[in-house]
Motif scaffolding. Sequence first.
Motif, short mmCIF file in Angstrom:
data_model
loop_
_atom_site.label_atom_id
_atom_site.label_comp_id
_atom_site.label_asym_id
_atom_site.label_seq_id
_atom_site.Cartn_x
_atom_site.Cartn_y
_atom_site.Cartn_z
N SER A 52 44.12 28.56 -22.81
CA SER A 52 43.98 28.98 -24.23
C SER A 52 44.83 29.81 -24.81
O SER A 52 44.89 30.46 -25.86
CB SER A 52 42.65 29.97 -23.91
OG SER A 52 42.97 30.96 -23.23
N ARG A 53 46.21 29.67 -24.29
CA ARG A 53 47.45 30.33 -25.10
C ARG A 53 47.94 29.79 -25.95
O ARG A 53 48.05 28.37 -26.01
CB ARG A 53 48.45 30.72 -23.65
CG ARG A 53 48.25 31.58 -22.67
CD ARG A 53 49.15 31.59 -21.81
NE ARG A 53 50.55 31.99 -22.10
CZ ARG A 53 51.43 31.77 -21.70
NH1 ARG A 53 51.66 30.99 -20.49
NH2 ARG A 53 52.81 31.91 -22.36
N ASN A 129 45.35 27.51 -28.95
CA ASN A 129 46.22 26.55 -28.11
C ASN A 129 46.46 25.23 -28.72
O ASN A 129 47.30 24.58 -28.14
CB ASN A 129 45.63 26.83 -26.64
CG ASN A 129 44.33 26.05 -26.80
OD1 ASN A 129 43.44 26.20 -27.58
ND2 ASN A 129 43.91 24.97 -25.72
N VAL A 130 45.74 24.69 -29.67
CA VAL A 130 45.82 23.41 -30.24
C VAL A 130 47.25 23.41 -30.97
O VAL A 130 47.38 23.97 -31.83
CB VAL A 130 44.67 23.19 -31.07
CG1 VAL A 130 44.99 21.83 -31.86
CG2 VAL A 130 43.34 22.91 -30.08
N HIS A 131 48.02 22.59 -30.52
CA HIS A 131 49.36 22.24 -31.19
C HIS A 131 49.50 20.83 -31.81
O HIS A 131 50.27 20.74 -32.52
CB HIS A 131 50.26 22.38 -30.21
CG HIS A 131 51.64 22.15 -30.70
ND1 HIS A 131 52.80 21.21 -30.30
CD2 HIS A 131 52.41 22.90 -31.77
CE1 HIS A 131 53.86 21.30 -30.98
NE2 HIS A 131 53.69 22.28 -31.76
N THR A 132 48.62 19.86 -31.31
CA THR A 132 48.78 18.55 -31.74
C THR A 132 47.37 17.93 -31.76
O THR A 132 46.28 18.60 -31.34
CB THR A 132 49.48 17.67 -30.97
OG1 THR A 132 49.13 17.68 -29.71
CG2 THR A 132 51.16 18.22 -30.79
N MET A 133 47.13 16.86 -32.20
CA MET A 133 45.97 15.95 -32.29
C MET A 133 45.55 15.82 -30.91
O MET A 133 44.26 15.98 -30.54
CB MET A 133 45.91 14.87 -33.05
CG MET A 133 45.88 15.19 -34.62
SD MET A 133 44.25 15.51 -35.20
CE MET A 133 44.60 15.73 -36.96
N GLY A 134 46.36 15.52 -29.96
CA GLY A 134 46.22 15.50 -28.58
C GLY A 134 45.69 16.58 -27.90
O GLY A 134 44.67 16.14 -27.17
N LEU A 268 52.32 22.12 -37.98
CA LEU A 268 52.74 23.04 -39.06
C LEU A 268 52.14 24.42 -39.08
O LEU A 268 52.73 25.57 -38.94
CB LEU A 268 52.56 22.66 -40.29
CG LEU A 268 53.41 21.17 -40.79
CD1 LEU A 268 52.71 20.52 -42.02
CD2 LEU A 268 55.01 21.84 -40.93
N ILE A 269 50.77 24.59 -38.84
CA ILE A 269 50.17 25.86 -38.59
C ILE A 269 50.61 26.49 -37.40
O ILE A 269 50.45 27.74 -37.57
CB ILE A 269 48.63 25.48 -38.77
CG1 ILE A 269 48.15 25.00 -40.05
CG2 ILE A 269 47.87 26.67 -38.50
CD1 ILE A 269 46.48 24.47 -39.72
N SER A 270 50.87 25.82 -36.43
CA SER A 270 51.37 26.66 -35.33
C SER A 270 52.57 27.49 -35.26
O SER A 270 52.70 28.25 -34.67
CB SER A 270 51.61 25.68 -33.96
OG SER A 270 50.49 24.72 -33.62
#
Length: 475
Positions: A52-53, A129-134, A268-270
């Motif tokens: 969750s980081r 923790n979401v960085h990409t669609m993956g 981008l949001i990350s």
Amino acid sequence: MGGSVYAGANGGAGFAFFPYLVGSTLFIGSHGQPYVDESTSMTAEKQDSGGSRDVFAEDGAHQIQYKTLSWQAVSLLMIAEIVSNGILSLPSSLAVVGIVPAVILIVFLGIFGLYTAKLLIDFKLNHPNVHTMGDAGYIMFGPVAREVLAFGTVAFALSGSGSGLLSSQQALSTLSNQGMCSMYLVIITGAIALLISLPRTLDRLAWMGLLSAAVITVAGFIAMIGAGVDPVPGRSLTITASSNFFEAFLAVTNPVFAYSGHFMFFILISEMRRPEDAMKAAWCLQGFATVFYAVFSVVMYVYIGNTVQSPVLFSLSPAWAKAAFGIALPNFLFSSGLYVHTATKLVFVRIFRHSEHVHSHTLLGWTVWTLLCFSGVAIAAILAIAVPIFSYLIGIAAALFAAWYTYGLAGFFWLHDAYHLKGGVEGLKRRPVGTTLAVLTIIAGAFICVAGTYVSIKLIVEAYANGQVGKPFIC
């Protein structure tokens, strides 16, 4: 079987079971219902991906600081990437279905894209923790979805980069009166795109985003002025037109995929200082793109008529075509480099997530980063040079992945968080409008995916049958 509790930005929580989670700690809530401590409900795979980081958790000791983007910078990067090749094919759609249906569709899809951007941003805020669609796919559906969506992101990004290289080659060929082999021009533009993709953080590209957004806007106005100054004599216009499904949906794909940039939003949001400001950037992007697309398409079509070509700049007189292509060239190069940067960052973070190589200037980190950038540009250039049907493959890639990234997946994002954060099935029932819109969004994404793939494959078959497919590695 293990469970997990998700706590989102709104403070809500919900209970969910996932068969692939083990080692959970079970508790009894205030209403006598079991729940699980999220911090202990991770598989080794989830721990490796950061749990969750936040992938770019701030630390003053880090040599490379990622969270540096303002919402204004993000909006410029989005405009530079999305409003690029998108404008070149839109006027041709008006010639197929008519002015009125095409403009309605362009405006509707712009509003629809703003709605799906809102759902995507909310999902990101609920899951830092979401960085990409993956990463998003893993949260919703598990490890297989993560690999599929990650592969799709890379594939679509490299296809977009190749498309940018082709547009750059067309610009240089027009400016030089076809004075150099197009294959060599792709290689030259690829080298420039490689240099653009190399900076590790997006803030280093922000100033180029400003330049890129400015030049594509100016190029659009130059093209409209050129069309007005030198209109096509005896042109015919169509207000509304009837056509078969194949022709109609072929025209529909142009505005659908002109908005296909949502796959970059998580990345981008990350890197934003304040991710909660992301919706401001989305408003700027969709507002500008929708108005600009509609005005540009109508003006170009009114002065050129049903003979309008795709890319539309080829319909201008030679002098005006050179002026528009010359001004737009930096945008084509930047968008190609930004696509490669996106694909590279996905793979790089996947390899080194939460390691020193992400946040420090290590030899291994920079070596891998540079090799990934080079590989991305090389693949994009080879696709553009060696695959005669590459322009059709872009359509297939867009249908398979962009239809979901821009539209369909947003519905899943809303349903997932409404279920897990708002009270399960009862939470969905209490929100009939949101639930209905989310389901319709998923259906729309599925329809675009299937129909777009069908149209693209049929185009390839017809191109081969008519002898329109060229040979690889030729000028």
